[in-house]
Design a protein around this motif. Structure first.
Motif, mmCIF file in Angstrom:
data_model
loop_
_atom_site.group_PDB
_atom_site.id
_atom_site.type_symbol
_atom_site.label_atom_id
_atom_site.label_comp_id
_atom_site.label_asym_id
_atom_site.label_seq_id
_atom_site.Cartn_x
_atom_site.Cartn_y
_atom_site.Cartn_z
ATOM 1 N N SER A 161 2.846 -0.797 161.492
ATOM 2 C CA SER A 161 2.063 -1.131 162.683
ATOM 3 C C SER A 161 2.952 -1.560 163.846
ATOM 4 O O SER A 161 2.520 -1.560 165.001
ATOM 5 N N ARG A 162 4.203 -1.922 163.561
ATOM 6 C CA ARG A 162 5.137 -2.372 164.608
ATOM 7 C C ARG A 162 5.931 -1.219 165.208
ATOM 8 O O ARG A 162 6.612 -1.403 166.218
ATOM 9 N N LEU A 163 5.870 -0.035 164.591
ATOM 10 C CA LEU A 163 6.567 1.123 165.134
ATOM 11 C C LEU A 163 5.900 1.568 166.432
ATOM 12 O O LEU A 163 4.696 1.767 166.475
ATOM 13 N N GLU A 164 6.683 1.751 167.469
ATOM 14 C CA GLU A 164 6.133 2.149 168.761
ATOM 15 C C GLU A 164 5.933 3.651 168.869
ATOM 16 O O GLU A 164 5.227 4.117 169.764
ATOM 17 N N THR A 165 6.571 4.412 167.976
ATOM 18 C CA THR A 165 6.431 5.869 167.997
ATOM 19 C C THR A 165 5.828 6.350 166.690
ATOM 20 O O THR A 165 5.810 5.626 165.683
ATOM 21 N N ASP A 166 5.339 7.580 166.684
ATOM 22 C CA ASP A 166 4.682 8.121 165.502
ATOM 23 C C ASP A 166 5.655 8.681 164.475
ATOM 24 O O ASP A 166 5.304 8.833 163.305
ATOM 25 N N CYS A 167 6.864 9.007 164.908
ATOM 26 C CA CYS A 167 7.822 9.667 164.026
ATOM 27 C C CYS A 167 8.795 8.651 163.436
ATOM 28 O O CYS A 167 9.384 7.856 164.168
ATOM 29 N N PHE A 168 8.966 8.682 162.117
ATOM 30 C CA PHE A 168 9.843 7.723 161.472
ATOM 31 C C PHE A 168 10.399 8.303 160.185
ATOM 32 O O PHE A 168 10.033 9.408 159.754
ATOM 33 N N LEU A 169 11.292 7.562 159.566
ATOM 34 C CA LEU A 169 11.867 7.974 158.294
ATOM 35 C C LEU A 169 12.014 6.767 157.381
ATOM 36 O O LEU A 169 12.053 5.624 157.832
ATOM 37 N N ILE A 170 12.044 7.043 156.096
ATOM 38 C CA ILE A 170 12.252 6.007 155.088
ATOM 39 C C ILE A 170 13.447 6.411 154.235
ATOM 40 O O ILE A 170 13.528 7.553 153.770
ATOM 41 N N GLN A 171 14.375 5.467 154.072
ATOM 42 C CA GLN A 171 15.610 5.740 153.349
ATOM 43 C C GLN A 171 15.794 4.790 152.171
ATOM 44 O O GLN A 171 15.345 3.639 152.207
ATOM 45 N N GLU A 172 16.495 5.294 151.166
ATOM 46 C CA GLU A 172 16.978 4.402 150.127
ATOM 47 C C GLU A 172 17.892 3.370 150.779
ATOM 48 O O GLU A 172 18.604 3.684 151.741
ATOM 49 N N ARG A 173 17.885 2.173 150.242
ATOM 50 C CA ARG A 173 18.755 1.153 150.819
ATOM 51 C C ARG A 173 20.173 1.306 150.276
ATOM 52 O O ARG A 173 20.384 1.473 149.084
ATOM 53 N N CYS A 174 21.136 1.250 151.208
ATOM 54 C CA CYS A 174 22.541 1.225 150.824
ATOM 55 C C CYS A 174 22.964 -0.238 150.763
ATOM 56 O O CYS A 174 22.689 -1.003 151.684
ATOM 57 N N ARG A 175 23.612 -0.621 149.706
ATOM 58 C CA ARG A 175 23.965 -2.025 149.503
ATOM 59 C C ARG A 175 25.188 -2.455 150.302
ATOM 60 O O ARG A 175 25.742 -3.520 150.067
ATOM 61 N N SER A 176 25.613 -1.650 151.246
ATOM 62 C CA SER A 176 26.767 -1.966 152.067
ATOM 63 C C SER A 176 26.520 -3.244 152.867
ATOM 64 O O SER A 176 25.445 -3.441 153.439
ATOM 65 N N SER A 177 27.513 -4.134 152.907
ATOM 66 C CA SER A 177 27.399 -5.369 153.683
ATOM 67 C C SER A 177 27.937 -5.186 155.105
ATOM 68 O O SER A 177 27.865 -6.104 155.915
ATOM 69 N N CYS A 178 28.482 -4.029 155.401
ATOM 70 C CA CYS A 178 29.024 -3.765 156.738
ATOM 71 C C CYS A 178 28.897 -2.276 157.030
ATOM 72 O O CYS A 178 28.549 -1.483 156.145
#
Length: 303
Positions: A161-178
């Protein structure tokens, strides 16, 4: 020769120093003008493109440096014969994370699993619990905006609901700290900066408080950058390529079309304004020589 440096009002105020430096350097070989996007009107009239600035009709410049995210403006300038840095093809691909990942998918560089969505075709309940934690991003977000770390379905629906646009993506999380920002000018690396988030933070963006330090490019990074560049429809003029890290090494994240330079100046002695202006000068000189050569060839044929 005439040139435009294009910023929207907010980004110009934020990047005034770099903008003024770039104008000063480019003014040594052309008549350079600052263009604030909100004061520019453009379109088509009578089968031709037109541009009005502060209400006055103006000719398209020989070249333009577009430092605002406005691919349509870039395309209109190119239709008018203007050489734009970066090109429309670069702006189109790099300002839509979905198109960027599609392009880079053939590079052989590691990426996190990424799913593309539009709100009208999205049903949150179909995202399985095993997908969490994951990261949601708007397709056109920049500077760490509209990037959400999701732990469960409730957070997914709230962030949606907070996305201002209709187009988005969902990604696996990378555990990188930087993460790593690599600055690329004309296909060559001119500097790299390692960004580390503040303790407990998820995002490492410099503008959001991340810590930065210079990073020396090694053979693995150079190879990854070259492979990514080869996968794009054309070589970008000046971009930032971002990487994450996993247990196996580099993971591609995204490409910044309108890449900021504050981190580069903060951590290195690289003068991005000087390098960029000299690159523009060289490209425009080459373009002028090519046009003259082509005209001479046409004159000879006509004769």
């Amino acid at each position: 020769m005439t040139g435009w440096l294009i910023y929207d009002r907010t980004q110009f105020e934020k990047n005034r120093w770099f903008a003024n430096e770039l104008i000063k350097r480019c003014s040594s070989f052309c008549k350079m003008k600052l263009i604030i996007t909100e004061r520019l009107r453009f379109g088509v009239d009578g089968g031709k493109c037109f541009f009005e600035y502060d209400g006055e009709l103006t000719s398209a410049p020989n070249f333009a440096v577009n430092r605002c995210i406005f691919p349509l403006l870039t395309l209109t300038l190119e239709k008018s014969g203007t050489r734009v840095f970066n090109s429309y093809e670069t702006a189109k691909v790099c300002n839509d994370k979905r198109l960027t990942h599609l392009a880079v998918s053939v590079s052989g560089v590691s990426m996190m699993k990424t799913s593309f969505f539009e709100k009208r075709f999205f049903e949150a309940e179909r995202v399985e619990d095993t997908c969490f934690p994951c990261v949601m991003k708007s397709a056109g977000g920049h500077g760490g905006k509209e990037v959400f770390l999701l732990q469960n379905q409730a957070e997914l629906e709230k962030s949606l609901s907070r996305l201002e646009t209709d187009c988005f993506l969902i990604q696996e999380r990378c555990r990188s700290s930087c993460d790593l920002r690599v600055y690329v000018l004309g296909g060559k690396i001119i500097g790299s900066v390692l960004r580390t988030p503040e303790r407990g933070a998820f995002k490492s963006n410099f503008s959001l408080g991340g810590k930065v330090e210079a990073f020396e490019a090694d053979s693995a990074l150079i190879s990854a950058v070259n492979n990514i560049l080869s996968s794009l429809p054309c070589t970008p003029d000046f971009v930032g390529i971002d990487f994450l890290f996993d247990e196996k090494g580099l993971v591609f994240n995204e490409i910044e079309d309108v890449v900021g330079t504050r981190m580069l100046y903060r951590t290195t002695d690289v003068d991005a304004a000087e390098l960029f202006s000299q690159y523009i000068k060289k490209r425009m000189s080459h373009q002028t020589q090519t046009k003259k050569r082509n005209q001479n060839e046409r004159d000879c044929i006509s004769y």
